[in-house]
Design an enzyme around this catalytic site. Structure first.
Site, short mmCIF file in Angstrom:
data_model
loop_
_atom_site.label_atom_id
_atom_site.label_comp_id
_atom_site.label_asym_id
_atom_site.label_seq_id
_atom_site.Cartn_x
_atom_site.Cartn_y
_atom_site.Cartn_z
N HIS A 2 -14.80 1.00 -0.47
CA HIS A 2 -13.66 0.13 -0.15
C HIS A 2 -12.58 0.89 0.62
CE1 HIS A 2 -14.66 -2.90 -3.59
NE2 HIS A 2 -15.50 -2.98 -2.60
N TYR A 52 0.83 -1.22 0.00
CA TYR A 52 0.00 0.00 0.00
C TYR A 52 0.86 1.27 0.00
CZ TYR A 52 -4.15 -2.85 0.42
OH TYR A 52 -5.14 -3.76 0.16
N ASP A 54 -8.26 5.42 -4.52
CA ASP A 54 -7.50 6.62 -4.88
C ASP A 54 -8.35 7.86 -4.60
OD1 ASP A 54 -8.24 5.74 -8.25
OD2 ASP A 54 -9.05 7.51 -7.25
N CYS A 68 -0.43 5.01 16.87
CA CYS A 68 -1.77 5.59 16.70
C CYS A 68 -1.85 6.94 17.42
CB CYS A 68 -2.82 4.64 17.29
SG CYS A 68 -4.49 5.33 17.34
N THR A 76 -15.66 -0.91 -14.20
CA THR A 76 -15.55 -2.01 -13.24
C THR A 76 -15.86 -3.33 -13.93
OG1 THR A 76 -16.27 -2.87 -11.08
CG2 THR A 76 -17.91 -1.68 -12.37
N LEU A 85 -14.50 -0.29 -20.75
CA LEU A 85 -13.64 -0.52 -21.92
C LEU A 85 -14.11 -1.73 -22.71
CD1 LEU A 85 -11.09 0.61 -23.30
CD2 LEU A 85 -9.75 -1.07 -22.01
N GLU A 86 -14.59 -2.75 -21.96
CA GLU A 86 -15.08 -3.97 -22.62
C GLU A 86 -16.23 -4.52 -21.80
OE1 GLU A 86 -11.38 -6.02 -22.50
OE2 GLU A 86 -11.59 -6.60 -20.41
N CYS A 108 -4.63 6.18 20.53
CA CYS A 108 -4.32 5.31 21.67
C CYS A 108 -2.82 5.20 21.91
CB CYS A 108 -4.93 3.92 21.46
SG CYS A 108 -4.13 2.92 20.18
N ASN A 112 -12.87 2.51 -5.76
CA ASN A 112 -11.45 2.89 -5.80
C ASN A 112 -11.00 3.50 -4.48
OD1 ASN A 112 -11.68 2.10 -8.46
ND2 ASN A 112 -11.81 4.19 -9.26
#
Ligand code: APR
Length: 245
Positions: free
Chosen positions: A112, A59, A97, A139, A180, A206-207, A142, A95
């Site tokens: 997500h 990530y 982003d 954190c 998607t 796209l498809e 905490c 996404n």
């Protein structure tokens, strides 16, 4: 769709394909992310428990790459739709982003999660995460280390704001799926929910996606061509979907 009025509603779902032309990798296209790394290793709670350093590296690399990606005309068209559409627009993205926001969209539902946010596994606190995360990241709430993770929904976890999403889906006049593959639930099930509610459905991809047969209409091509044209038509009051295929 007649000229849009204040009581019409559009629900839009986006996936990795809308960011592809910004240089952000998709998952299941040829050479996509899941052809290079096992999702079980980097996108599941079990994978994180097994090797947190591997997950953080995955990530952190995607977060670092995001800073060089720019919103494309498809993201900008949806921001224009949010600004100029007199009805109610719901934009839900799979996404992680921030390209919708950087294009000017203000009300984005990240079902997500978001790469730019962190989540403490110990106390549940969330925070902005512009820098790299690691097992040594403490954190802010905490103070504990070892539990910090990207605020990203992994396989086997419940996506965010699902009640709100379903409420807004069934109120829509039009459901549009952009970029998607229709491979991952619950997002892949939205088109069936829309159909059963009598809502017109449109695929811009796209498809053909895995669920393309469920859509009233499907237009295939790059998002940077299809989405601006779609938004132009909606704002001009041109029927936006539902023509028999
Ligand atoms: N324009 C429009 N569509 C495109 C473009 C483009 N330039 N490039 C690719 N696509 C389409 C592909 O044809 C494919 O159908 O975008 C889709 C991308 O599919 P995936 O890679 O499966 O991404 P997505 O559907 O967003 O994945 C859903 O799976 O791995 C999880 O959490 C992850 O949110 C992700 C979820």
């Amino acid at each position: 769709m007649t000229r849009p009025s204040g009581d019409s509603a559009i629900f839009i779902l986006t996936g990795a394909g809308i960011s592809a032309e910004s240089g952000v990798e998709t998952f299941r296209d040829k050479g996509g992310i899941w052809s290079k790394v096992r999702l079980e290793d980097v996108a599941t709670p079990e994978g994180f428990a097994r090797d947190p350093d591997k997950v953080h590296a995955f990530y952190n690399a995607r977060r670092a790459g995001l800073s060089s990606a720019l919103p494309n005309p498809a993201h900008r068209a949806l921001a224009r739709l949010e600004r100029d559409f007199p009805g109610r627009l719901t934009l839900v993205t799979q996404n992680i982003d921030d390209l919708h926001e950087r294009a000017g969209s203000n009300d984005v539902v990240h079902m997500h999660g978001e790469l730019s946010r962190s989540l403490c596994g110990h106390c549940g606190a969330k925070a902005d995460a512009s820098a790299a995360l690691s097992t040594a990241t403490a954190c802010h709430a905490c103070g504990r280390e070892g539990g910090m993770r990207p605020d990203v929904v992994w396989f086997g976890e419940m996506p965010y704001r699902m009640d709100e999403i379903y409420e807004r889906l069934v109120e829509a006049d039009l459901f549009v799926s952009i970029g998607t593959s229709g491979a991952v639930y619950p997002a892949a099930g939205f088109v069936a929910e829309a159909r059963s509610a009598g809502i017109r459905t449109l695929e811009l991809n796209l498809e053909p996606s895995e669920g393309t047969f469920l859509f009233d209409e499907a237009r295939h091509g790059p998002a940077t061509a299809l989405v601006p044209a779609f938004v132009e038509a909606v704002l001009a009051g041109v029927p936006a979907a539902g023509r028999p295929r």
